[in-house]
Write an enzyme that holds these catalytic residues in place. Sequence first.
Site, mmCIF file in Angstrom:
data_model
loop_
_atom_site.group_PDB
_atom_site.id
_atom_site.type_symbol
_atom_site.label_atom_id
_atom_site.label_comp_id
_atom_site.label_asym_id
_atom_site.label_seq_id
_atom_site.Cartn_x
_atom_site.Cartn_y
_atom_site.Cartn_z
ATOM 1 N N THR A 11 0.812 -1.225 0.000
ATOM 2 C CA THR A 11 0.000 0.000 0.000
ATOM 3 C C THR A 11 0.841 1.268 0.000
ATOM 4 O OG1 THR A 11 -0.116 -0.167 2.422
ATOM 5 C CG2 THR A 11 -1.988 -1.054 1.169
ATOM 6 N N GLY A 13 5.182 3.105 -0.349
ATOM 7 C CA GLY A 13 6.646 3.052 -0.407
ATOM 8 C C GLY A 13 7.239 1.956 -1.282
ATOM 9 N N TYR A 152 14.746 -1.738 16.288
ATOM 10 C CA TYR A 152 14.538 -1.805 14.834
ATOM 11 C C TYR A 152 15.744 -2.487 14.180
ATOM 12 C CZ TYR A 152 13.968 -0.635 9.941
ATOM 13 O OH TYR A 152 13.875 -0.721 8.566
ATOM 14 N N PRO A 182 18.237 -1.873 2.063
ATOM 15 C CA PRO A 182 18.290 -0.469 1.641
ATOM 16 C C PRO A 182 18.847 0.423 2.743
ATOM 17 C CG PRO A 182 16.064 -1.404 1.369
ATOM 18 C CD PRO A 182 16.846 -2.325 2.265
ATOM 19 N N VAL A 185 15.683 5.587 2.311
ATOM 20 C CA VAL A 185 14.696 5.620 1.219
ATOM 21 C C VAL A 185 13.560 6.545 1.646
ATOM 22 C CG1 VAL A 185 13.259 4.233 -0.324
ATOM 23 C CG2 VAL A 185 15.194 3.155 0.856
HETATM 24 P P1 NDP Z 1 6.232 2.637 4.218
HETATM 25 O O1 NDP Z 1 5.786 3.065 5.556
HETATM 26 O O2 NDP Z 1 6.051 3.569 3.075
HETATM 27 O O3 NDP Z 1 5.569 1.233 3.848
HETATM 28 C C1 NDP Z 1 5.466 0.195 4.805
HETATM 29 C C2 NDP Z 1 4.459 -0.808 4.301
HETATM 30 O O4 NDP Z 1 4.392 -1.900 5.237
HETATM 31 C C3 NDP Z 1 3.062 -0.203 4.219
HETATM 32 O O5 NDP Z 1 2.380 -0.757 3.118
HETATM 33 C C4 NDP Z 1 2.467 -0.659 5.530
HETATM 34 O O6 NDP Z 1 1.053 -0.720 5.542
HETATM 35 C C5 NDP Z 1 3.035 -2.061 5.596
HETATM 36 N N1 NDP Z 1 2.857 -2.615 6.926
HETATM 37 C C6 NDP Z 1 3.358 -2.185 8.093
HETATM 38 N N2 NDP Z 1 2.910 -2.935 9.105
HETATM 39 C C7 NDP Z 1 2.111 -3.890 8.548
HETATM 40 C C8 NDP Z 1 1.366 -4.967 9.063
HETATM 41 N N3 NDP Z 1 1.337 -5.228 10.375
HETATM 42 N N4 NDP Z 1 0.640 -5.726 8.210
HETATM 43 C C9 NDP Z 1 0.655 -5.477 6.878
HETATM 44 N N5 NDP Z 1 1.344 -4.469 6.337
HETATM 45 C C10 NDP Z 1 2.064 -3.687 7.165
HETATM 46 O O7 NDP Z 1 7.774 2.291 4.394
HETATM 47 P P2 NDP Z 1 8.825 1.594 3.402
HETATM 48 O O8 NDP Z 1 8.249 1.360 2.086
HETATM 49 O O9 NDP Z 1 10.060 2.377 3.496
HETATM 50 O O10 NDP Z 1 9.068 0.225 4.169
HETATM 51 C C11 NDP Z 1 8.996 -1.037 3.530
HETATM 52 C C12 NDP Z 1 10.072 -1.947 4.099
HETATM 53 O O11 NDP Z 1 11.346 -1.393 3.802
HETATM 54 C C13 NDP Z 1 10.035 -2.107 5.621
HETATM 55 O O12 NDP Z 1 10.283 -3.463 5.928
HETATM 56 C C14 NDP Z 1 11.183 -1.234 6.106
HETATM 57 O O13 NDP Z 1 11.697 -1.672 7.320
HETATM 58 C C15 NDP Z 1 12.157 -1.423 4.961
HETATM 59 N N6 NDP Z 1 13.186 -0.416 4.832
HETATM 60 C C16 NDP Z 1 12.870 0.911 4.650
HETATM 61 C C17 NDP Z 1 13.883 1.851 4.523
HETATM 62 C C18 NDP Z 1 13.609 3.296 4.391
HETATM 63 O O14 NDP Z 1 14.537 4.115 4.588
HETATM 64 N N7 NDP Z 1 12.407 3.730 4.017
HETATM 65 C C19 NDP Z 1 15.293 1.432 4.510
HETATM 66 C C20 NDP Z 1 15.503 0.026 4.738
HETATM 67 C C21 NDP Z 1 14.488 -0.853 4.854
HETATM 68 P P3 NDP Z 1 0.160 0.421 6.247
HETATM 69 O O15 NDP Z 1 0.075 1.518 5.216
HETATM 70 O O16 NDP Z 1 -1.124 -0.267 6.517
HETATM 71 O O17 NDP Z 1 0.890 0.849 7.479
HETATM 72 C C1 8X3 Z 2 15.642 1.932 7.284
HETATM 73 C C2 8X3 Z 2 16.963 2.580 7.140
HETATM 74 O O1 8X3 Z 2 18.871 3.627 8.426
HETATM 75 O O2 8X3 Z 2 16.644 4.565 8.713
HETATM 76 O O3 8X3 Z 2 15.787 0.583 7.541
HETATM 77 O O4 8X3 Z 2 17.207 2.461 9.704
HETATM 78 S S1 8X3 Z 2 17.429 3.332 8.576
#
Ligand code: NDP
Ligand code: 8X3
Length: 259
Positions: A11, A13, A152, A182, A185
């Site tokens: 949904t 990112g 985290y 990553p 992001v």
């Molecule tokens: P977003 O917050 O944009 O997206 C997170 C997604 O995960 C959303 O679709 C959210 O849904 C979903 N989600 C969270 N909790 C649940 C749950 N309990 N059940 C189902 N869906 C869930 O963040 P990102 O796109 O950045 O994050 C995606 C992944 O990337 C994560 O695992 C994050 O840890 C990882 N990541 C992100 C980085 C960054 O800098 N952004 C860097 C490294 C890793 P909802 O909208 O309902 O909350």
């Molecule tokens: C997300 C990247 O560095 O903000 O996993 O933890 S950081």
Amino acid sequence: MKQIALITGATSGIGEACARHFAKGGYDLIITGRKADRLEEVKNACEQLGAEVLTLVFDVRDREAATRAVGSLSGRWADVDVLVNNAGLALGLDKEHEGDYQDWDIMIDTNIKGLLTMTRLIVPRMAERNHGHIINIGSVAGDAAYAKGNVYCATKAAVKALSDGLRIDLVDTAVRVTNIKPGLVETNFSVTRFHGDRSKADPLYKGIQPLTGDDIADVALYAAQSPEHVQIAEVLVLATHQASGSVIDRNANRDEHLS
Ligand code: NDP
Ligand code: 8X3
């Protein structure tokens, strides 16, 4: 017959970007998330790109709901070719000895136990078919802890261990396991981390060109489309002015233009 990718947390990112990239890359999709309306919007966008799309609405922390949702897949939809374990979050940025119990539980239940549940539900059929690919979204945060990242970072270190463990357990099959790690992001990630407080989230992306969800989705699709004998085991993807989880140069005045 087109291959099927199941993407959790589609949904927003990185997950949403993966849905679009895999649709463009010729996959049909099962997209999952908690927000039915958002999933419908992503579904429509991916259909415009030529994919057939199923939506499954559930919280990855709810093992019964996840089991029901995956159990409802029939026919060719039960044969998932690529599982993108993306759903995840950070909550809070506190010293470990001052952290919030509820934030800890939600991160552990989502990033570790949710990922494990989806793996447990989808991978047996992959092993049986001797075909499939699990792409876990880990993080640079799993490589080394940074200040106030404690829990985290621990969940993402767990994603690395679980990816490595799964790769070992599947070594006698053609099923591949990739851990994408990553760096910074720009998504909804930091807004979520700071419980909706944009005044704390926005500065994180100032003075540096962060990665986008599309940058990570590119890597995921590349790994999935690599020849069958090639297993991209792990990829660390950083913004150019980021060197590690805690070393980021935010000199906004540097004389360069990244596109
Ligand atoms: P977003 O917050 O944009 O997206 C997170 C997604 O995960 C959303 O679709 C959210 O849904 C979903 N989600 C969270 N909790 C649940 C749950 N309990 N059940 C189902 N869906 C869930 O963040 P990102 O796109 O950045 O994050 C995606 C992944 O990337 C994560 O695992 C994050 O840890 C990882 N990541 C992100 C980085 C960054 O800098 N952004 C860097 C490294 C890793 P909802 O909208 O309902 O909350
Ligand atoms: C997300 C990247 O560095 O903000 O996993 O933890 S950081």
